[in-house]
Design a protein around this motif. Structure first.
Motif, mmCIF file in Angstrom:
data_model
loop_
_atom_site.group_PDB
_atom_site.id
_atom_site.type_symbol
_atom_site.label_atom_id
_atom_site.label_comp_id
_atom_site.label_asym_id
_atom_site.label_seq_id
_atom_site.Cartn_x
_atom_site.Cartn_y
_atom_site.Cartn_z
ATOM 1 N N ASN A 92 0.805 -1.230 0.000
ATOM 2 C CA ASN A 92 0.000 0.000 0.000
ATOM 3 C C ASN A 92 0.839 1.283 0.000
ATOM 4 O OD1 ASN A 92 -2.411 -1.480 -0.023
ATOM 5 N ND2 ASN A 92 -2.292 -1.728 2.203
ATOM 6 N N VAL A 93 2.101 1.196 -0.423
ATOM 7 C CA VAL A 93 2.946 2.392 -0.566
ATOM 8 C C VAL A 93 3.383 2.464 -2.019
ATOM 9 C CG1 VAL A 93 5.052 3.568 0.155
ATOM 10 C CG2 VAL A 93 3.767 2.199 1.805
ATOM 11 N N ARG A 94 2.854 3.464 -2.717
ATOM 12 C CA ARG A 94 3.169 3.616 -4.133
ATOM 13 C C ARG A 94 3.844 4.968 -4.376
ATOM 14 N NH1 ARG A 94 -1.980 1.073 -7.412
ATOM 15 N NH2 ARG A 94 -1.812 -0.982 -6.459
ATOM 16 N N VAL A 95 4.833 4.948 -5.260
ATOM 17 C CA VAL A 95 5.528 6.174 -5.656
ATOM 18 C C VAL A 95 5.550 6.240 -7.172
ATOM 19 C CG1 VAL A 95 6.993 6.320 -3.605
ATOM 20 C CG2 VAL A 95 7.782 5.049 -5.574
ATOM 21 N N ILE A 96 5.697 7.445 -7.675
ATOM 22 C CA ILE A 96 5.808 7.646 -9.121
ATOM 23 C C ILE A 96 7.259 7.978 -9.416
ATOM 24 C CG2 ILE A 96 5.101 9.067 -11.066
ATOM 25 C CD1 ILE A 96 2.408 9.445 -9.655
ATOM 26 N N VAL A 97 7.870 7.210 -10.301
ATOM 27 C CA VAL A 97 9.258 7.439 -10.686
ATOM 28 C C VAL A 97 9.327 7.682 -12.189
ATOM 29 C CG1 VAL A 97 10.202 6.043 -8.816
ATOM 30 C CG2 VAL A 97 9.754 4.992 -11.009
ATOM 31 N N LEU A 98 10.329 8.412 -12.587
ATOM 32 C CA LEU A 98 10.562 8.618 -14.009
ATOM 33 C C LEU A 98 11.162 7.354 -14.609
ATOM 34 C CD1 LEU A 98 12.046 12.220 -13.995
ATOM 35 C CD2 LEU A 98 9.755 11.523 -14.666
ATOM 36 N N ARG A 99 10.776 7.059 -15.815
ATOM 37 C CA ARG A 99 11.263 5.860 -16.506
ATOM 38 C C ARG A 99 12.786 5.894 -16.660
ATOM 39 N NH1 ARG A 99 8.094 2.358 -19.665
ATOM 40 N NH2 ARG A 99 6.371 3.797 -19.384
ATOM 41 N N ASP A 100 13.367 7.089 -16.807
ATOM 42 C CA ASP A 100 14.817 7.216 -16.996
ATOM 43 C C ASP A 100 15.605 6.853 -15.742
ATOM 44 O OD1 ASP A 100 14.330 8.062 -19.564
ATOM 45 O OD2 ASP A 100 14.405 10.197 -19.045
ATOM 46 N N THR A 101 14.968 6.875 -14.563
ATOM 47 C CA THR A 101 15.695 6.553 -13.335
ATOM 48 C C THR A 101 15.715 5.063 -13.037
ATOM 49 O OG1 THR A 101 13.730 6.880 -11.951
ATOM 50 C CG2 THR A 101 15.160 8.804 -12.321
ATOM 51 N N ILE A 102 15.032 4.257 -13.836
ATOM 52 C CA ILE A 102 15.050 2.808 -13.645
ATOM 53 C C ILE A 102 16.342 2.262 -14.253
ATOM 54 C CG2 ILE A 102 13.897 0.638 -14.184
ATOM 55 C CD1 ILE A 102 11.269 2.249 -14.303
ATOM 56 N N THR A 103 17.118 1.579 -13.424
ATOM 57 C CA THR A 103 18.410 1.080 -13.884
ATOM 58 C C THR A 103 18.389 -0.398 -14.245
ATOM 59 O OG1 THR A 103 19.093 0.645 -11.615
ATOM 60 C CG2 THR A 103 19.712 2.779 -12.558
ATOM 61 N N THR A 104 17.480 -1.173 -13.623
ATOM 62 C CA THR A 104 17.452 -2.611 -13.861
ATOM 63 C C THR A 104 16.016 -3.117 -13.815
ATOM 64 O OG1 THR A 104 19.547 -2.786 -12.675
ATOM 65 C CG2 THR A 104 18.397 -4.828 -13.105
ATOM 66 N N VAL A 105 15.694 -4.022 -14.728
ATOM 67 C CA VAL A 105 14.425 -4.735 -14.675
ATOM 68 C C VAL A 105 14.765 -6.147 -14.198
ATOM 69 C CG1 VAL A 105 12.440 -5.554 -15.985
ATOM 70 C CG2 VAL A 105 13.477 -3.358 -16.567
ATOM 71 N N LEU A 106 14.367 -6.466 -12.947
ATOM 72 C CA LEU A 106 14.731 -7.754 -12.351
ATOM 73 C C LEU A 106 13.940 -8.903 -12.954
ATOM 74 C CD1 LEU A 106 15.045 -6.690 -8.608
ATOM 75 C CD2 LEU A 106 16.878 -7.129 -10.230
ATOM 76 N N THR A 107 12.625 -8.791 -12.957
ATOM 77 C CA THR A 107 11.791 -9.816 -13.574
ATOM 78 C C THR A 107 10.800 -9.130 -14.484
ATOM 79 O OG1 THR A 107 10.211 -9.740 -11.749
ATOM 80 C CG2 THR A 107 11.934 -11.418 -11.636
ATOM 81 N N SER A 108 10.536 -9.741 -15.603
ATOM 82 C CA SER A 108 9.643 -9.157 -16.581
ATOM 83 C C SER A 108 8.485 -10.096 -16.840
ATOM 84 C CB SER A 108 10.393 -8.872 -17.881
ATOM 85 O OG SER A 108 9.516 -8.344 -18.843
ATOM 86 N N THR A 109 7.268 -9.528 -16.927
ATOM 87 C CA THR A 109 6.098 -10.335 -17.251
ATOM 88 C C THR A 109 5.821 -10.328 -18.731
ATOM 89 O OG1 THR A 109 4.656 -8.433 -16.878
ATOM 90 C CG2 THR A 109 5.015 -9.933 -15.024
#
Length: 119
Positions: A92-109
């Motif tokens: 129940n804790v959600r934040v909005i981040v910019l796509r450019d700040t994502i460095t790694t995708v651990l698991t992908s659906t």
């Protein structure tokens, strides 16, 4: 007797033939070092950046990601028009981040392209 204290200087002939090939050979190690640097450092980094760009384009709900700040979360909503991603970092804790700040995708659906032929 005066020649005993003064060393004899021998003159060398001014540049003539053969100078072109030696200048190319002296430049060759620099080319070799650049080629090694390219294949060991630059090219793998470019491939990794391209792979991350493709993963970020295919980002969907349920994917686990790591941000540049080290926050691990699960994607809840991906907004293409604003380049923002809503990420749940705790229950129940959600934040909005910019796509450019994502460095790694651990698991992908997202399903791989070659997986469609199997079903």
């Amino acid at each position: 007797m005066s020649n005993f204290f003064i060393s004899t200087a021998y003159a060398q002939t001014a540049g003539g033939g053969g100078g072109g090939m030696s200048s190319i050979m002296s430049f060759l190690p620099f080319v070799g070092v650049f080629a090694i640097m390219y294949f060991l450092l630059i090219r793998p980094q470019q491939q990794r950046q391209k792979q991350l760009r493709n993963e970020l384009k295919a980002l969907r709900r349920g994917d686990r990601i790591v941000t540049a700040g080290g926050i691990v979360g699960v994607v809840q909503k991906s907004r293409e028009d604003t380049n923002e991603v809503e990420v749940e970092i705790a229950p129940n804790v959600r934040v909005i981040v910019l796509r450019d700040t994502i460095t790694t995708v651990l698991t992908s659906t997202a399903k791989p392209a070659n997986d469609a032929a199997k079903s």
